[in-house]
Write a protein that holds these residues in place. Structure first.
Motif, PDB file in Angstrom:
ATOM      1  N   ASN A  58      10.585 -60.699  13.283  1.00 47.88           N
ATOM      2  CA  ASN A  58       9.656 -61.810  13.508  1.00 47.88           C
ATOM      3  C   ASN A  58       8.243 -61.533  13.020  1.00 47.88           C
ATOM      4  O   ASN A  58       7.414 -62.451  13.000  1.00 47.88           O
ATOM      5  N   ASN A  59       7.942 -60.277  12.649  1.00 46.49           N
ATOM      6  CA  ASN A  59       6.581 -59.921  12.267  1.00 46.49           C
ATOM      7  C   ASN A  59       6.618 -59.075  10.993  1.00 46.49           C
ATOM      8  O   ASN A  59       7.545 -58.275  10.776  1.00 46.49           O
ATOM      9  N   THR A  60       5.591 -59.240  10.193  1.00 51.56           N
ATOM     10  CA  THR A  60       5.555 -58.523   8.906  1.00 51.56           C
ATOM     11  C   THR A  60       5.133 -57.068   9.066  1.00 51.56           C
ATOM     12  O   THR A  60       5.497 -56.222   8.256  1.00 51.56           O
ATOM     13  N   GLN A  61       4.348 -56.754  10.109  1.00 50.28           N
ATOM     14  CA  GLN A  61       3.857 -55.385  10.286  1.00 50.28           C
ATOM     15  C   GLN A  61       3.981 -54.977  11.745  1.00 50.28           C
ATOM     16  O   GLN A  61       3.335 -55.570  12.613  1.00 50.28           O
ATOM     17  N   VAL A  62       4.803 -53.974  11.998  1.00 56.09           N
ATOM     18  CA  VAL A  62       4.985 -53.418  13.338  1.00 56.09           C
ATOM     19  C   VAL A  62       4.795 -51.920  13.245  1.00 56.09           C
ATOM     20  O   VAL A  62       5.425 -51.245  12.410  1.00 56.09           O
ATOM     21  N   VAL A  63       3.923 -51.362  14.095  1.00 53.81           N
ATOM     22  CA  VAL A  63       3.603 -49.936  14.082  1.00 53.81           C
ATOM     23  C   VAL A  63       3.910 -49.356  15.451  1.00 53.81           C
ATOM     24  O   VAL A  63       3.542 -49.928  16.484  1.00 53.81           O
ATOM     25  N   LEU A  64       4.566 -48.203  15.451  1.00 55.62           N
ATOM     26  CA  LEU A  64       4.865 -47.481  16.691  1.00 55.62           C
ATOM     27  C   LEU A  64       3.721 -46.511  16.958  1.00 55.62           C
ATOM     28  O   LEU A  64       3.412 -45.641  16.126  1.00 55.62           O
ATOM     29  N   VAL A  65       3.067 -46.664  18.118  1.00 61.93           N
ATOM     30  CA  VAL A  65       1.873 -45.891  18.435  1.00 61.93           C
ATOM     31  C   VAL A  65       2.132 -45.044  19.669  1.00 61.93           C
ATOM     32  O   VAL A  65       2.509 -45.577  20.726  1.00 61.93           O
ATOM     33  N   LEU A  66       1.931 -43.737  19.555  1.00 60.96           N
ATOM     34  CA  LEU A  66       2.085 -42.816  20.687  1.00 60.96           C
ATOM     35  C   LEU A  66       0.741 -42.663  21.374  1.00 60.96           C
ATOM     36  O   LEU A  66      -0.257 -42.299  20.732  1.00 60.96           O
ATOM     37  N   VAL A  67       0.707 -42.940  22.653  1.00 57.17           N
ATOM     38  CA  VAL A  67      -0.535 -42.857  23.417  1.00 57.17           C
ATOM     39  C   VAL A  67      -0.268 -42.069  24.685  1.00 57.17           C
ATOM     40  O   VAL A  67       0.544 -42.467  25.520  1.00 57.17           O
ATOM     41  N   SER A  68      -0.944 -40.938  24.836  1.00 54.72           N
ATOM     42  CA  SER A  68      -0.818 -40.136  26.048  1.00 54.72           C
ATOM     43  C   SER A  68      -1.958 -39.141  26.096  1.00 54.72           C
ATOM     44  O   SER A  68      -2.344 -38.564  25.075  1.00 54.72           O
ATOM     45  N   SER A  69      -2.494 -38.944  27.294  1.00 53.52           N
ATOM     46  CA  SER A  69      -3.573 -37.967  27.488  1.00 53.52           C
ATOM     47  C   SER A  69      -3.158 -36.865  28.458  1.00 53.52           C
ATOM     48  O   SER A  69      -3.975 -36.063  28.857  1.00 53.52           O
ATOM     49  N   GLU A  70      -1.874 -36.822  28.830  1.00 57.69           N
ATOM     50  CA  GLU A  70      -1.423 -35.880  29.845  1.00 57.69           C
ATOM     51  C   GLU A  70      -0.312 -34.952  29.337  1.00 57.69           C
ATOM     52  O   GLU A  70       0.419 -34.382  30.124  1.00 57.69           O
ATOM     53  N   VAL A  71      -0.164 -34.828  28.029  1.00 56.79           N
ATOM     54  CA  VAL A  71       0.879 -33.982  27.462  1.00 56.79           C
ATOM     55  C   VAL A  71       0.236 -32.762  26.820  1.00 56.79           C
ATOM     56  O   VAL A  71      -0.714 -32.884  26.029  1.00 56.79           O
ATOM     57  N   GLU A  72       0.739 -31.574  27.157  1.00 52.62           N
ATOM     58  CA  GLU A  72       0.223 -30.346  26.564  1.00 52.62           C
ATOM     59  C   GLU A  72       0.555 -30.307  25.074  1.00 52.62           C
ATOM     60  O   GLU A  72       1.507 -30.917  24.606  1.00 52.62           O
ATOM     61  N   ASP A  73      -0.268 -29.544  24.344  1.00 56.78           N
ATOM     62  CA  ASP A  73      -0.114 -29.511  22.888  1.00 56.78           C
ATOM     63  C   ASP A  73       1.260 -29.033  22.467  1.00 56.78           C
ATOM     64  O   ASP A  73       1.903 -29.618  21.593  1.00 56.78           O
ATOM     65  N   GLU A  74       1.740 -27.943  23.056  1.00 60.57           N
ATOM     66  CA  GLU A  74       3.052 -27.416  22.681  1.00 60.57           C
ATOM     67  C   GLU A  74       4.151 -28.416  22.996  1.00 60.57           C
ATOM     68  O   GLU A  74       5.065 -28.624  22.196  1.00 60.57           O
ATOM     69  N   ARG A  75       4.050 -29.005  24.173  1.00 64.55           N
ATOM     70  CA  ARG A  75       5.032 -30.009  24.572  1.00 64.55           C
ATOM     71  C   ARG A  75       4.956 -31.229  23.653  1.00 64.55           C
ATOM     72  O   ARG A  75       5.968 -31.813  23.271  1.00 64.55           O
ATOM     73  N   TYR A  76       3.723 -31.603  23.276  1.00 60.88           N
ATOM     74  CA  TYR A  76       3.537 -32.773  22.425  1.00 60.88           C
ATOM     75  C   TYR A  76       4.160 -32.549  21.047  1.00 60.88           C
ATOM     76  O   TYR A  76       4.724 -33.474  20.457  1.00 60.88           O
ATOM     77  N   GLN A  77       4.074 -31.322  20.540  1.00 58.84           N
ATOM     78  CA  GLN A  77       4.665 -31.035  19.244  1.00 58.84           C
ATOM     79  C   GLN A  77       6.177 -31.246  19.270  1.00 58.84           C
ATOM     80  O   GLN A  77       6.770 -31.799  18.337  1.00 58.84           O
ATOM     81  N   THR A  78       6.803 -30.828  20.373  1.00 53.82           N
ATOM     82  CA  THR A  78       8.252 -31.002  20.499  1.00 53.82           C
ATOM     83  C   THR A  78       8.611 -32.479  20.590  1.00 53.82           C
ATOM     84  O   THR A  78       9.556 -32.952  19.936  1.00 53.82           O
ATOM     85  N   LEU A  79       7.863 -33.222  21.417  1.00 49.46           N
ATOM     86  CA  LEU A  79       8.138 -34.654  21.558  1.00 49.46           C
ATOM     87  C   LEU A  79       7.868 -35.399  20.257  1.00 49.46           C
ATOM     88  O   LEU A  79       8.592 -36.335  19.903  1.00 49.46           O
ATOM     89  N   LEU A  80       6.820 -34.972  19.566  1.00 49.69           N
ATOM     90  CA  LEU A  80       6.446 -35.655  18.337  1.00 49.69           C
ATOM     91  C   LEU A  80       7.556 -35.572  17.296  1.00 49.69           C
ATOM     92  O   LEU A  80       7.805 -36.531  16.551  1.00 49.69           O
ATOM     93  N   LYS A  81       8.243 -34.446  17.261  1.00 46.05           N
ATOM     94  CA  LYS A  81       9.320 -34.315  16.285  1.00 46.05           C
ATOM     95  C   LYS A  81      10.465 -35.276  16.598  1.00 46.05           C
ATOM     96  O   LYS A  81      11.110 -35.824  15.696  1.00 46.05           O
TER      97      LYS A  81
END
Length: 449
Positions: free
Chosen positions: A409-432
């Protein structure tokens, strides 16, 4: 409910309904509040480990959730309505009904009790209130939850007294239950008035008659009473011309001045009792039963069609912290995007309490409602769409379906990750994991702030 649960929705519904409709509502809404919070996983002592955890049925997980909630105590455990509030209200209303009938019967005058007074107070007015309640709760065209709060301010006050205000986000289930309960309170008034009549009339002789400034013809009164008595005319005859002629009195009449006082009593009280039953009690009982049926149907539908159970079960079976969904591709840090200044429409995923000005929150309620919204014109946004997710959440098939419908239904859809409570190491794993998910479903991935 998805077939991934490996169980029919009836078993899940039966789990919540095992202790009655009211307890089922509280148990279900407590569960929905639990799912709306993060994280969804149960404590380690309440879950099985390894492959054995995946062999449990959804009902087994629900039992473990219930056990954990019961162990947490009254503040964080399962909700119990303050039933004493309903009992106290019922007692007060019963006293008012009894006192009202006693006041009408003990009319301090030399004239008989005007039959129009008890008919109005205990038959016609309750019927009017029942019909208005039926219109507001059943027949009114605008009954969306967004308007219930403004349409029923008394229900909000009652929810506060019953300690159910934390259930207000789920008004589609809560308010039908409250409307059902209030009908029984209205019924208490008529029943108490009828019991008061029998209690007082057993030990005292009450004389009934009729008087009217506007009705000058006895035959007109006969026709009116025939209409009033129609619902029970096959059981108790309506007052005839003789009784109506004998029992009429005026302001100048005094007790004992005319004949037929005995006939006034024996002829009018069955009509009064039947009127209270037919107009004051039976319609209210019918409406209460109808509202109970509609409440149970709505509650069963909500349980059977909600994605909360599947979301909860998947959170127990898939530990993203131990076995994230990853690929062999190298990790690429996503571009950052300022959500507050980017001209776009925000749609959140499983974040009902987000502070972002979102157009729609998906994944936290009934999937059918989300699907209807995604298929409607409201999902076609004039600006680019930012689908905001928490990286600690699990990428699910439902999210993939939402992305597919939004992209359609839309020409542009972007998936945005927003969190301020995830540790860097943990975030790297989730990001993958999210990188693999975004690549698989061909949607741009960015990090929001």
């Amino acid at each position: 409910m998805s077939s991934a649960l490996s169980v029919s929705s009836n078993q899940v519904v039966q789990f919540f309904f095992k202790d009655g409709a009211t307890t089922a509502m509280c148990r279900w809404l407590d569960f929905r509040l639990f799912v709306a919070q993060k994280p969804l996983s149960l404590t380690a002592s309440d879950t099985a480990s390894g492959d054995a955890s995946n062999t449990l049925s959804p009902v087994d997980y629900l039992r473990r959730w219930e056990q954990q909630a019961l162990q947490q105590g009254s503040d964080d455990g399962l909700t119990t309505p303050a039933r004493w509030v309903l009992l106290l209200l019922g007692l007060v209303i019963a006293v008012v009904g009894f006192a009202s009938m006693a006041g009408v019967l003990n009319y301090a005058s030399q004239q008989p009790v005007n039959i129009w007074v008890p008919l109005l107070l205990f038959a016609f007015l309750p019927l009017l209130f029942t019909l208005s309640s039926a219109y507001m709760t059943v027949l009114a065209p605008a009954r969306e939850p967004a308007r219930l709060a403004s349409a029923h301010p008394l229900l909000l006050a009652l929810a506060n007294k019953l300690r159910l205000t934390h259930f207000l986000p789920y008004q589609k289930v809560l308010f039908p239950w409250m409307l059902w309960q209030t009908q029984w309170l209205g019924l208490v008034f008529s029943v108490a008035a009828l019991l008061a009549f029998f209690a007082l009339a057993t030990f005292q002789d009450y004389q009934f008659g009729w008087s009217s400034t506007l009705i000058s013809d006895n035959r007109t009164m006969v026709h009116m009473m025939a209409v009033v008595s129609w619902p029970w005319h096959w059981l108790v005859a309506s007052p005839g011309l003789e009784l109506i002629s004998q029992s009429r009195f005026s302001a100048q009449d005094v007790m004992g001045a005319g004949a037929g006082m005995g006939s006034r009593q024996s002829g009018w009280w069955p009509t009064l009792v039947m009127a209270i039953m037919a107009y004051g009690i039976l319609p209210r009982v019918a409406l209460a039963l109808l509202l109970r049926w509609r409440f149970i149907r709505q509650l069963r539908w909500s349980i059977a069609n909600s994605a909360d159970v599947e979301q909860f079960v998947l959170a127990q079976q898939h530990r993203q912290s131990h076995e994230p969904l990853v690929s062999d591709a190298a990790l690429v840090l996503p571009d950052e995007i300022d959500i507050s200044t980017t001209p776009a429409d925000l749609i959140s995923w499983q974040q009902p309490d987000t502070d972002w000005p979102v157009v729609k929150n998906l994944g936290s309620g009934d999937w059918l409602e989300d699907e209807q919204w995604l298929a409607s014109a409201d999902s076609k946004r004039p600006r680019p769409v930012l689908l905001v997710v928490d990286p600690a959440q699990t990428p699910t098939g439902e999210l993939a379906d939402c992305i597919e419908l939004l992209q359609h239904n839309n020409t542009q859809v972007v998936l945005v990750l927003v969190s301020s409570e995830v540790e860097d190491e943990r975030y790297q794993t989730l990001l993958k994991s999210w990188q693999y998910f975004a690549s698989r479903h061909q949607i741009p991935l960015k990090k929001g702030y």
